[in-house]
Design a protein around this motif. Sequence first.
Motif, PDB file in Angstrom:
ATOM      1  N   GLU A  33       0.959  -1.088   0.100  1.00  0.00           N
ATOM      2  CA  GLU A  33       0.064   0.062  -0.081  1.00  0.00           C
ATOM      3  C   GLU A  33       0.893   1.282   0.121  1.00  0.00           C
ATOM      4  O   GLU A  33       0.460   2.304  -0.692  1.00  0.00           O
ATOM      5  N   GLU A  34       2.101   1.235   0.662  1.00  0.00           N
ATOM      6  CA  GLU A  34       2.789   2.396   0.654  1.00  0.00           C
ATOM      7  C   GLU A  34       3.518   2.567  -0.794  1.00  0.00           C
ATOM      8  O   GLU A  34       3.480   3.663  -1.118  1.00  0.00           O
ATOM      9  N   ILE A  35       3.630   1.477  -1.604  1.00  0.00           N
ATOM     10  CA  ILE A  35       4.483   1.537  -2.744  1.00  0.00           C
ATOM     11  C   ILE A  35       3.299   2.384  -3.880  1.00  0.00           C
ATOM     12  O   ILE A  35       3.691   3.141  -4.630  1.00  0.00           O
ATOM     13  N   VAL A  36       1.955   1.799  -3.850  1.00  0.00           N
ATOM     14  CA  VAL A  36       1.205   2.308  -4.671  1.00  0.00           C
ATOM     15  C   VAL A  36       0.346   3.422  -4.340  1.00  0.00           C
ATOM     16  O   VAL A  36      -0.430   4.067  -4.867  1.00  0.00           O
ATOM     17  N   ALA A  37       0.527   4.238  -3.048  1.00  0.00           N
ATOM     18  CA  ALA A  37      -0.272   5.232  -2.474  1.00  0.00           C
ATOM     19  C   ALA A  37      -0.293   6.401  -3.439  1.00  0.00           C
ATOM     20  O   ALA A  37      -1.018   7.035  -3.638  1.00  0.00           O
ATOM     21  N   GLY A  38       0.879   6.768  -4.096  1.00  0.00           N
ATOM     22  CA  GLY A  38       1.119   7.857  -4.704  1.00  0.00           C
ATOM     23  C   GLY A  38       0.613   7.418  -6.208  1.00  0.00           C
ATOM     24  O   GLY A  38       0.943   8.597  -7.038  1.00  0.00           O
ATOM     25  N   LEU A  39       0.249   6.576  -6.590  1.00  0.00           N
ATOM     26  CA  LEU A  39      -0.041   6.206  -7.837  1.00  0.00           C
ATOM     27  C   LEU A  39      -1.640   6.142  -8.061  1.00  0.00           C
ATOM     28  O   LEU A  39      -1.855   5.768  -9.519  1.00  0.00           O
ATOM     29  N   ILE A  40      -2.576   6.396  -7.173  1.00  0.00           N
ATOM     30  CA  ILE A  40      -3.826   6.325  -7.412  1.00  0.00           C
ATOM     31  C   ILE A  40      -4.157   7.781  -8.202  1.00  0.00           C
ATOM     32  O   ILE A  40      -3.903   8.838  -7.655  1.00  0.00           O
ATOM     33  N   ASP A  41      -5.086   7.462  -9.281  1.00  0.00           N
ATOM     34  CA  ASP A  41      -5.509   8.675 -10.061  1.00  0.00           C
ATOM     35  C   ASP A  41      -6.671   9.488  -9.246  1.00  0.00           C
ATOM     36  O   ASP A  41      -7.792   8.704  -9.200  1.00  0.00           O
TER      37      ASP A  41
END
Length: 336
Positions: A33-41
Amino acid sequence: MGSSSGALGSAYRLTQFAHGGGCACKIPPGELEEIVAGLIDTDRPDDLLIGLDDGDDAAVVRIEGDRAVVATADFFTPVVDDPYDWGRIAATNALSDVYAVGGTPVVAVNLLGWPRDTLPMEPAREVLRGGLDVARAAGCHVAGGHSVDDPEPKYGMAVTGLADPGRLLRLDAGRPGVPLSLTKPLGVGVLNTRHKATGEVFAQAVAAMTTLNAEASRAALERGHRCATDVTGFGLLGHLYKMARASGVTAVVDAAAVPYLDGARDAVREGYVSGGTRRNLAWVTPHADFGRVSEEDRLLLADAQTSGGLLVAGEVPGAPVVGELVPREATALIVR
Protein backbone atom coordinates in the motif's frame (compact mmCIF):
# COMPACT_ATOMS: atom_id res chain seq x y z
CA MET A 1 -3.50 -35.51 -5.54
CA GLY A 2 -5.30 -36.60 -8.67
CA SER A 3 -2.35 -35.55 -10.83
CA SER A 4 -1.60 -37.15 -14.17
CA SER A 5 2.03 -36.01 -14.38
CA GLY A 6 3.42 -39.31 -13.09
CA ALA A 7 7.04 -39.40 -11.97
CA LEU A 8 7.65 -35.76 -12.86
CA GLY A 9 6.02 -34.63 -9.63
CA SER A 10 8.32 -36.77 -7.48
CA ALA A 11 11.56 -36.32 -9.44
CA TYR A 12 11.79 -32.59 -8.68
CA ARG A 13 10.39 -30.97 -5.54
CA LEU A 14 9.42 -27.66 -7.10
CA THR A 15 8.74 -26.00 -3.74
CA GLN A 16 12.43 -26.37 -2.89
CA PHE A 17 13.37 -24.04 -5.76
CA ALA A 18 11.50 -21.05 -4.28
CA HIS A 19 11.98 -18.94 -1.16
CA GLY A 20 8.20 -18.73 -0.62
CA GLY A 21 5.15 -20.51 -1.90
CA GLY A 22 1.93 -19.48 -3.61
CA CYS A 23 0.22 -16.30 -2.47
CA ALA A 24 2.28 -16.36 0.74
CA CYS A 25 5.16 -14.96 -1.35
CA LYS A 26 3.27 -11.71 -2.00
CA ILE A 27 4.77 -8.40 -0.96
CA PRO A 28 3.32 -7.69 2.53
CA PRO A 29 0.07 -5.67 2.35
CA GLY A 30 1.35 -2.72 4.36
CA GLU A 31 4.46 -2.37 2.19
CA LEU A 32 2.42 -2.75 -0.99
CA GLU A 33 0.00 0.00 0.00
CA GLU A 34 2.91 2.36 0.65
CA ILE A 35 4.32 1.60 -2.81
CA VAL A 36 1.08 2.32 -4.71
CA ALA A 37 -0.16 5.18 -2.50
CA GLY A 38 1.08 7.89 -4.86
CA LEU A 39 -0.07 6.11 -8.00
CA ILE A 40 -3.83 6.39 -7.49
CA ASP A 41 -5.48 8.71 -10.02
CA THR A 42 -7.58 11.18 -8.01
CA ASP A 43 -9.29 12.32 -11.21
CA ARG A 44 -10.45 8.87 -12.30
CA PRO A 45 -12.33 8.80 -15.62
CA ASP A 46 -15.97 7.71 -15.49
CA ASP A 47 -15.39 4.63 -17.62
CA LEU A 48 -12.85 3.19 -15.14
CA LEU A 49 -15.42 1.50 -12.90
CA ILE A 50 -12.94 -0.29 -10.61
CA GLY A 51 -9.36 0.90 -10.39
CA LEU A 52 -6.58 1.12 -7.82
CA ASP A 53 -8.51 3.04 -5.16
CA ASP A 54 -9.39 0.25 -2.73
CA GLY A 55 -7.22 -2.61 -3.96
CA ASP A 56 -10.01 -4.57 -5.64
CA ASP A 57 -9.23 -7.88 -7.30
CA ALA A 58 -9.26 -6.68 -10.93
CA ALA A 59 -9.63 -3.55 -13.03
CA VAL A 60 -12.97 -2.96 -14.73
CA VAL A 61 -13.49 -0.55 -17.64
CA ARG A 62 -16.82 0.21 -19.31
CA ILE A 63 -16.55 -0.18 -23.08
CA GLU A 64 -20.19 0.36 -24.04
CA GLY A 65 -23.63 0.39 -22.44
CA ASP A 66 -24.00 -2.90 -20.59
CA ARG A 67 -20.50 -4.26 -21.29
CA ALA A 68 -17.29 -3.83 -19.36
CA VAL A 69 -13.82 -5.35 -19.73
CA VAL A 70 -12.17 -7.00 -16.70
CA ALA A 71 -8.37 -7.21 -16.59
CA THR A 72 -6.09 -8.90 -14.05
CA ALA A 73 -2.79 -10.74 -13.69
CA ASP A 74 -1.61 -13.17 -11.01
CA PHE A 75 1.43 -15.43 -10.73
CA PHE A 76 3.51 -17.00 -7.96
CA THR A 77 6.19 -19.49 -7.00
CA PRO A 78 5.32 -23.20 -6.55
CA VAL A 79 2.85 -24.03 -3.81
CA VAL A 80 3.02 -27.80 -4.42
CA ASP A 81 5.70 -30.06 -5.85
CA ASP A 82 3.61 -31.62 -8.60
CA PRO A 83 3.99 -29.42 -11.72
CA TYR A 84 0.60 -30.28 -13.24
CA ASP A 85 -1.20 -29.49 -9.98
CA TRP A 86 0.77 -26.26 -9.56
CA GLY A 87 -0.35 -25.21 -13.04
CA ARG A 88 -3.98 -25.96 -12.20
CA ILE A 89 -3.78 -24.06 -8.91
CA ALA A 90 -2.12 -21.00 -10.42
CA ALA A 91 -4.64 -20.81 -13.26
CA THR A 92 -7.59 -21.24 -10.89
CA ASN A 93 -6.18 -18.47 -8.72
CA ALA A 94 -5.73 -16.07 -11.67
CA LEU A 95 -9.24 -16.71 -12.98
CA SER A 96 -10.58 -16.08 -9.48
CA ASP A 97 -9.83 -12.36 -9.71
CA VAL A 98 -12.31 -12.08 -12.59
CA TYR A 99 -14.99 -14.00 -10.69
CA ALA A 100 -14.34 -11.88 -7.59
CA VAL A 101 -15.57 -8.74 -9.35
CA GLY A 102 -18.54 -10.50 -10.97
CA GLY A 103 -17.00 -11.09 -14.40
CA THR A 104 -16.61 -14.02 -16.78
CA PRO A 105 -13.10 -14.87 -18.06
CA VAL A 106 -12.76 -14.84 -21.85
CA VAL A 107 -9.06 -15.14 -22.72
CA ALA A 108 -5.83 -15.66 -20.79
CA VAL A 109 -2.12 -15.55 -21.60
CA ASN A 110 0.50 -17.52 -19.68
CA LEU A 111 3.18 -15.90 -17.51
CA LEU A 112 6.09 -18.30 -16.93
CA GLY A 113 9.45 -17.89 -15.23
CA TRP A 114 11.71 -20.96 -15.36
CA PRO A 115 15.24 -21.73 -14.08
CA ARG A 116 16.32 -23.50 -17.26
CA ASP A 117 19.83 -24.15 -15.94
CA THR A 118 18.61 -26.05 -12.87
CA LEU A 119 15.31 -27.60 -13.97
CA PRO A 120 14.47 -29.49 -17.16
CA MET A 121 11.77 -28.07 -19.40
CA GLU A 122 9.45 -31.06 -19.26
CA PRO A 123 7.97 -30.06 -15.86
CA ALA A 124 7.33 -26.60 -17.34
CA ARG A 125 5.23 -28.27 -20.02
CA GLU A 126 3.22 -29.98 -17.29
CA VAL A 127 2.70 -26.65 -15.52
CA LEU A 128 1.34 -25.12 -18.72
CA ARG A 129 -0.82 -28.18 -19.38
CA GLY A 130 -2.37 -27.84 -15.93
CA GLY A 131 -3.18 -24.20 -16.58
CA LEU A 132 -4.66 -25.01 -19.95
CA ASP A 133 -6.92 -27.73 -18.54
CA VAL A 134 -8.33 -25.36 -15.90
CA ALA A 135 -8.90 -22.58 -18.43
CA ARG A 136 -10.72 -24.99 -20.72
CA ALA A 137 -12.94 -26.08 -17.85
CA ALA A 138 -13.75 -22.41 -17.25
CA GLY A 139 -14.57 -21.80 -20.92
CA CYS A 140 -11.62 -19.41 -21.18
CA HIS A 141 -9.28 -19.38 -24.18
CA VAL A 142 -5.51 -19.54 -23.64
CA ALA A 143 -3.61 -17.69 -26.35
CA GLY A 144 0.16 -17.76 -25.88
CA GLY A 145 1.91 -15.73 -23.22
CA HIS A 146 5.38 -14.72 -22.11
CA SER A 147 8.30 -16.59 -20.54
CA VAL A 148 11.63 -15.60 -18.99
CA ASP A 149 14.67 -17.43 -17.67
CA ASP A 150 14.21 -16.94 -13.92
CA PRO A 151 16.23 -18.15 -10.88
CA GLU A 152 12.92 -19.25 -9.30
CA PRO A 153 10.03 -21.00 -11.08
CA LYS A 154 6.96 -18.78 -11.35
CA TYR A 155 3.66 -19.30 -13.14
CA GLY A 156 0.34 -17.59 -13.55
CA MET A 157 -1.85 -15.83 -16.08
CA ALA A 158 -3.00 -12.46 -17.26
CA VAL A 159 -6.75 -12.79 -17.75
CA THR A 160 -9.28 -10.66 -19.62
CA GLY A 161 -12.99 -11.04 -19.00
CA LEU A 162 -16.35 -9.37 -19.48
CA ALA A 163 -18.85 -8.09 -16.94
CA ASP A 164 -22.13 -6.17 -16.69
CA PRO A 165 -21.18 -2.73 -15.29
CA GLY A 166 -24.48 -2.63 -13.40
CA ARG A 167 -23.82 -5.98 -11.68
CA LEU A 168 -20.30 -5.83 -10.27
CA LEU A 169 -18.86 -7.19 -7.03
CA ARG A 170 -16.61 -4.66 -5.33
CA LEU A 171 -14.93 -3.90 -2.01
CA ASP A 172 -16.66 -0.59 -1.25
CA ALA A 173 -20.26 -1.77 -1.56
CA GLY A 174 -20.64 -3.37 1.90
CA ARG A 175 -23.51 -2.13 4.06
CA PRO A 176 -24.38 -2.62 7.76
CA GLY A 177 -26.74 -5.46 8.60
CA VAL A 178 -25.48 -7.79 5.88
CA PRO A 179 -24.12 -11.28 6.69
CA LEU A 180 -20.71 -12.46 5.50
CA SER A 181 -20.41 -15.76 3.62
CA LEU A 182 -17.22 -17.72 2.88
CA THR A 183 -17.34 -20.15 -0.04
CA LYS A 184 -14.20 -22.23 0.69
CA PRO A 185 -12.67 -23.43 3.95
CA LEU A 186 -9.43 -21.86 5.16
CA GLY A 187 -6.17 -23.65 5.90
CA VAL A 188 -4.42 -24.19 2.58
CA GLY A 189 -1.62 -21.87 3.65
CA VAL A 190 -0.50 -23.86 6.67
CA LEU A 191 -0.97 -27.16 4.82
CA ASN A 192 1.14 -25.88 1.92
CA THR A 193 3.82 -24.75 4.38
CA ARG A 194 3.82 -28.25 5.87
CA HIS A 195 3.97 -29.77 2.40
CA LYS A 196 7.03 -27.69 1.52
CA ALA A 197 8.79 -28.66 4.76
CA THR A 198 7.96 -32.37 4.81
CA GLY A 199 6.82 -33.45 1.35
CA GLU A 200 3.49 -34.67 2.75
CA VAL A 201 0.70 -34.40 0.17
CA PHE A 202 -2.67 -32.92 1.18
CA ALA A 203 -5.28 -33.84 -1.42
CA GLN A 204 -7.93 -31.77 0.36
CA ALA A 205 -5.84 -28.63 -0.07
CA VAL A 206 -5.23 -29.30 -3.78
CA ALA A 207 -8.96 -29.94 -4.29
CA ALA A 208 -9.85 -26.63 -2.65
CA MET A 209 -7.24 -24.66 -4.60
CA THR A 210 -8.37 -26.10 -7.95
CA THR A 211 -12.08 -25.42 -7.42
CA LEU A 212 -13.18 -22.52 -9.61
CA ASN A 213 -15.11 -19.65 -8.01
CA ALA A 214 -17.38 -19.39 -11.05
CA GLU A 215 -20.45 -20.90 -9.38
CA ALA A 216 -20.01 -18.85 -6.21
CA SER A 217 -19.72 -15.65 -8.24
CA ARG A 218 -22.84 -16.42 -10.26
CA ALA A 219 -24.77 -17.27 -7.10
CA ALA A 220 -23.77 -13.97 -5.48
CA LEU A 221 -24.84 -11.97 -8.52
CA GLU A 222 -28.12 -13.86 -8.89
CA ARG A 223 -29.00 -12.97 -5.29
CA GLY A 224 -28.31 -9.31 -5.97
CA HIS A 225 -25.14 -9.02 -3.88
CA ARG A 226 -22.71 -6.26 -4.82
CA CYS A 227 -19.81 -6.60 -2.37
CA ALA A 228 -17.23 -9.39 -2.44
CA THR A 229 -13.56 -10.28 -2.70
CA ASP A 230 -11.55 -13.47 -2.97
CA VAL A 231 -9.47 -14.67 -0.03
CA THR A 232 -5.86 -15.08 -1.10
CA GLY A 233 -2.46 -13.95 0.14
CA PHE A 234 -3.61 -11.45 2.77
CA GLY A 235 -5.74 -14.06 4.55
CA LEU A 236 -9.39 -13.80 5.56
CA LEU A 237 -8.66 -11.02 8.04
CA GLY A 238 -6.55 -9.00 5.61
CA HIS A 239 -9.09 -9.10 2.80
CA LEU A 240 -11.96 -8.48 5.21
CA TYR A 241 -10.14 -5.46 6.64
CA LYS A 242 -9.82 -4.04 3.13
CA MET A 243 -13.55 -4.57 2.57
CA ALA A 244 -14.54 -2.97 5.89
CA ARG A 245 -12.22 -0.02 5.33
CA ALA A 246 -13.44 0.62 1.77
CA SER A 247 -17.10 0.32 2.79
CA GLY A 248 -16.82 2.41 5.96
CA VAL A 249 -18.17 -0.36 8.19
CA THR A 250 -16.94 -2.79 10.85
CA ALA A 251 -16.77 -6.50 10.10
CA VAL A 252 -17.63 -8.90 12.91
CA VAL A 253 -16.24 -12.44 12.57
CA ASP A 254 -17.64 -15.44 14.42
CA ALA A 255 -14.42 -17.42 14.79
CA ALA A 256 -16.29 -20.63 15.64
CA ALA A 257 -18.27 -20.46 12.39
CA VAL A 258 -15.25 -20.29 10.07
CA PRO A 259 -14.62 -23.63 8.27
CA TYR A 260 -11.15 -25.17 8.00
CA LEU A 261 -9.63 -27.97 5.98
CA ASP A 262 -8.78 -31.18 7.78
CA GLY A 263 -5.30 -30.97 9.24
CA ALA A 264 -5.09 -27.18 9.31
CA ARG A 265 -5.22 -26.85 13.10
CA ASP A 266 -2.64 -29.58 13.55
CA ALA A 267 -0.33 -27.80 11.12
CA VAL A 268 -0.57 -24.55 13.09
CA ARG A 269 0.02 -26.31 16.41
CA GLU A 270 3.13 -27.94 14.97
CA GLY A 271 4.50 -24.61 13.78
CA TYR A 272 3.91 -24.74 10.03
CA VAL A 273 3.06 -21.05 9.70
CA SER A 274 4.48 -18.97 6.84
CA GLY A 275 6.09 -15.59 7.26
CA GLY A 276 3.33 -14.18 5.04
CA THR A 277 0.68 -15.31 7.50
CA ARG A 278 2.50 -13.71 10.44
CA ARG A 279 2.86 -10.46 8.47
CA ASN A 280 -0.86 -10.53 7.69
CA LEU A 281 -1.70 -10.82 11.37
CA ALA A 282 0.69 -8.02 12.30
CA TRP A 283 -0.90 -5.79 9.65
CA VAL A 284 -4.49 -6.18 10.82
CA THR A 285 -3.87 -6.32 14.59
CA PRO A 286 -3.89 -2.51 15.11
CA HIS A 287 -7.30 -2.42 13.40
CA ALA A 288 -8.86 -5.41 15.19
CA ASP A 289 -10.46 -6.30 18.49
CA PHE A 290 -9.65 -9.97 19.12
CA GLY A 291 -11.13 -10.20 22.60
CA ARG A 292 -10.22 -13.62 23.97
CA VAL A 293 -9.62 -15.29 20.61
CA SER A 294 -6.57 -17.57 20.83
CA GLU A 295 -3.32 -17.04 18.97
CA GLU A 296 -4.00 -20.26 17.07
CA ASP A 297 -7.31 -18.93 15.78
CA ARG A 298 -5.77 -15.58 14.92
CA LEU A 299 -3.10 -17.25 12.82
CA LEU A 300 -5.64 -19.42 11.03
CA LEU A 301 -7.84 -16.42 10.27
CA ALA A 302 -4.80 -14.58 8.89
CA ASP A 303 -3.47 -17.66 7.04
CA ALA A 304 -2.16 -16.68 3.61
CA GLN A 305 -4.45 -18.52 1.22
CA THR A 306 -3.71 -19.54 -2.34
CA SER A 307 -6.73 -19.72 -4.66
CA GLY A 308 -9.16 -19.30 -1.77
CA GLY A 309 -12.90 -18.86 -1.90
CA LEU A 310 -15.06 -15.77 -2.22
CA LEU A 311 -15.91 -13.65 0.80
CA VAL A 312 -19.35 -12.26 0.00
CA ALA A 313 -21.41 -9.63 1.79
CA GLY A 314 -24.67 -11.56 1.63
CA GLU A 315 -25.87 -15.13 1.86
CA VAL A 316 -24.69 -17.62 -0.76
CA PRO A 317 -26.29 -21.08 -1.06
CA GLY A 318 -24.06 -23.76 0.43
CA ALA A 319 -21.63 -21.29 1.99
CA PRO A 320 -21.45 -20.84 5.77
CA VAL A 321 -22.17 -17.43 7.27
CA VAL A 322 -19.02 -16.45 9.21
CA GLY A 323 -19.97 -12.99 10.44
CA GLU A 324 -21.70 -9.75 9.52
CA LEU A 325 -21.14 -6.12 8.66
CA VAL A 326 -22.23 -3.56 11.25
CA PRO A 327 -22.02 0.26 11.51
CA ARG A 328 -18.47 1.46 11.99
CA GLU A 329 -17.20 0.99 15.54
CA ALA A 330 -13.84 1.72 17.18
CA THR A 331 -12.07 -0.91 15.08
CA ALA A 332 -12.62 -2.15 11.53
CA LEU A 333 -12.54 -5.79 12.66
CA ILE A 334 -14.09 -7.53 15.65
CA VAL A 335 -13.38 -11.25 16.12
CA ARG A 336 -15.44 -13.16 18.67
